[in-house]
Design an enzyme around this catalytic site. Sequence first.
Site: not given
Lengths: 296, 296, 296, 296
Positions: B92, B168, B237
């Site tokens: 990611t 994503k 994050k």
Amino acid sequence: MHVGFVGLGTMGREMARQLLSAGHRVTVWNRSPEAVRILVGDGAEAAGSLSAALAAEAVVSMLADDAAVESLLLDDDLLAAATTTVHVNMATVSPELARRAAAQHAEHGIGYVAAPVMGRSDVAAAGNLAILAAGETPVLDSVQPLFDAMGRRTFRLGERPEAANIAKIGANFMLVSAIEALSEATALAEANGLAAGDLLEVLTGTVFPGPVYAGYGAMIAERRYEPAGFRLALGLKDIGLALDAGAGARVPMPVAGVLREALLEALAHGEGERDLAALGETARRRAALPRPDRAG
Amino acid sequence: MHVGFVGLGTMGREMARQLLSAGHRVTVWNRSPEAVRILVGDGAEAAGSLSAALAAEAVVSMLADDAAVESLLLDDDLLAAATTTVHVNMATVSPELARRAAAQHAEHGIGYVAAPVMGRSDVAAAGNLAILAAGETPVLDSVQPLFDAMGRRTFRLGERPEAANIAKIGANFMLVSAIEALSEATALAEANGLAAGDLLEVLTGTVFPGPVYAGYGAMIAERRYEPAGFRLALGLKDIGLALDAGAGARVPMPVAGVLREALLEALAHGEGERDLAALGETARRRAALPRPDRAG
Amino acid sequence: MHVGFVGLGTMGREMARQLLSAGHRVTVWNRSPEAVRILVGDGAEAAGSLSAALAAEAVVSMLADDAAVESLLLDDDLLAAATTTVHVNMATVSPELARRAAAQHAEHGIGYVAAPVMGRSDVAAAGNLAILAAGETPVLDSVQPLFDAMGRRTFRLGERPEAANIAKIGANFMLVSAIEALSEATALAEANGLAAGDLLEVLTGTVFPGPVYAGYGAMIAERRYEPAGFRLALGLKDIGLALDAGAGARVPMPVAGVLREALLEALAHGEGERDLAALGETARRRAALPRPDRAG
Amino acid sequence: MHVGFVGLGTMGREMARQLLSAGHRVTVWNRSPEAVRILVGDGAEAAGSLSAALAAEAVVSMLADDAAVESLLLDDDLLAAATTTVHVNMATVSPELARRAAAQHAEHGIGYVAAPVMGRSDVAAAGNLAILAAGETPVLDSVQPLFDAMGRRTFRLGERPEAANIAKIGANFMLVSAIEALSEATALAEANGLAAGDLLEVLTGTVFPGPVYAGYGAMIAERRYEPAGFRLALGLKDIGLALDAGAGARVPMPVAGVLREALLEALAHGEGERDLAALGETARRRAALPRPDRAG
């Protein structure tokens, strides 16, 4: 059972019909007479007055908002004269109104049940509503046959009526927040060259199955906001209920605050009568989408 | 196929194992040697150097973040020496990194595929990941057998790699926003005397079916945040990636902004290693719940 | 001039005294009789009834909020019997109330002036209030001598009374937002090892001169929130007025939304009776300050 | 004193001139040579290389951002060769960069002072900057004559350089938040029929004296955003620094989050080169102002 039914809007009329279909005797009252005439055609009796509707064994009301309930039904003279044993308020109203209403009804020896519903008018017409009900157990038991006629499932949420209103307000808050998140994610996708339909396929194919994300997501992806299944202006009303309930109980709700501003912005741009999914347009407008030359 | 696999963290090692199970030859590289030893025990070969891993037919990487990818793999000398035809980056990372990486790989004649995954390590261990893949079609076709070994479903998201990263990031943003909304709604319920479990039953039984709401909702309702399936610090994050991607494309994301502050607050209170569901504690702390005498 | 004065709270009693000092004849009415007795000691006359107060040449009211004004003064019977020519409402109320009140007074041939004030009770006691006045010019002219007695400066804001309420609401919104910004900046400073007093010296010595930043800034820096010059709970009321006025006119106010949640959080933590500057504690609590070992 | 000056942008060139006017010997370096030629015309010497500028007694740098400082000056070879005793970094950079830079300079035996400034280029040209300085006391003392030449006032903020960066970031955050609050209040006023100029007169005449509110308020009221005294895009950079500094120290800053989204929205609409006051247009756009028929 003999039921007095107050409030024959798009939802109320379908719910009253379900009661008739299930064999209950229904005496209807509505501010404007047109809806009454239609229901009488379906087998209901017209109440000569609001008071007459409150003479039935149980009273079900489905009014627009707190103000309508307050001005029509929370009247001491009316309640003193009422011979009904229970009032089932199925509208989406505030927990604060539920508390006051329950206390006032108790003074007059009338049971009070809060039973807001989930589902639009087509769901109501099919008798498939989900009913969120709270009130004293014997009172709830007494009106369960009515719930069985109108809904496919009843959630019992305890003895304090306002709990049902909180559940409904919480669910609608979560629905609007899902739509806003979809809107922001879709704008992010579009500005980065990912087709909205592709994003939606990923979402519904992985973490977010079910008709809600698929349905609202498609409307946002296709920018198709009419006809309105859930009017955006009504969404603002519901978020207002959430924020007020939060303020009353001193619960900060920052996401609800963001939703409020987005809904207001949509209203300012004339989108109040569109579907809630039109929040997608607010996200796009803020990002100045579509753009002549794609950013990224 | 001969696959070089770079990055054997909790996710990577399970994914590499799936490749082995499907009969591929896998040459592994990892910064710390321990994970390499384990995989060798499972049938992998240890790469003598990072460069050696890049000599395989295809390279799959599963590194922690942009910085790790940048420092390890976006090195012109390394790429110039590499004989692989394609690099599949399954981490990611940011769309901005994907754009740069794709361009840099192209200069060296190496294909670049972005293929982040959805699912935790137990899902990876079962070969059931959902894979969000984007890149040039023939290149995607060439690595589809690897996807088939690691995942149950591959979503093809076009020819531009960064589109997969956006998908994503969008999905994770929506996941965190659902958890925050659940947290706020649960605090509202608790402060108003509605049991969190009752609210959850309504939500999952009506608008929000599926395991996500049920799973995170139960953790919030039960205030059980360990073991962490999805660490809260990792959620921060991911929201950072969403906000940065929004800034890069000039897309305001007010809900993401609210999530960022809530996650930061959780980190300040030492909850970074708990599950994302610990956002429920931030909502409760803000509302000063539980209270000795219930507000309302 | 003969003035009827309604509402002798901490502000109202000082304002009535200034009218007496300036030589006006003042007939006072208050819900609780104690304040009346004190003012009579200062030379005022006690109104036998609210109606009696409305027989004076001009009526000034200084009530707590919309609800108080509505229940006490917006009564058709009362207004029909009133012989006064003008009602000057100096409370901080909503523009919506101002609109309704102006229309209702007009029906009874009474002028309506909105004239909320800026300044606390000590400022009122010194006759130094700033008065934000709006209404028809001849009516404003007729009560200017009263303003001159109570304030040091009158801002004339046009002929539509609600404009004055909007000005007051806007000013208070800006005040609360300045305090919240100070709170966030101070928490940032503290967590990074910059003394709050040093930050404050920079701010007041450069971009933000004047007593507001210096005063609230010092309270935040010293974490001293009592006695409350401006109660935090009152700040929440004022932000509610701003958000409602925004909603009424469809103006999104995202900063006001953030202020609302911060104020609610402070209330949930029992800080409603502290000074507005206690927003500083909400910012610190969110950041888990002070910390055993300084982050950074 | 012999001063090496690195970075001759709109601010840097004026600051270097002030050093020349005060009689210092100034050796200048700049990426593009044009600015160097101009300064040489004013009496400066041109550095043959960056290294040559670092041979002066003290080095002052005024570069655009973290990246510029990092790539130009945080180079171990460069610092190892430097014979200067102190580097005074006057740019608005992150506290994190300040921490790293101070440590790196210390390794090479060079003092590091953070001394960001407040004031635009016209203020710099008049030698009237406010200088926010932090570093070891003897080092600060050694460069005080330079500060005296460039500014009218130096704020000493302790021995840790990053404290000065935090002060600057905090002040700019507060400035942007004041402008956003002004923007929202002005939109509220306009939508309710209160002239923006009237609101501004109230604000500056009561709680918010001083040139900042008057200046930005007038730009918002008159919708005049050029020429840009403080570019909106630069405001977004500064809010990014505030949010990053908050994240680094785990300090939630919800108002900063709101500012970020508003600034991004302005950028998406092409307003990045306008003055920060153009936030007023974002507030108006969200409220769909002006409106053909006034809402209320």
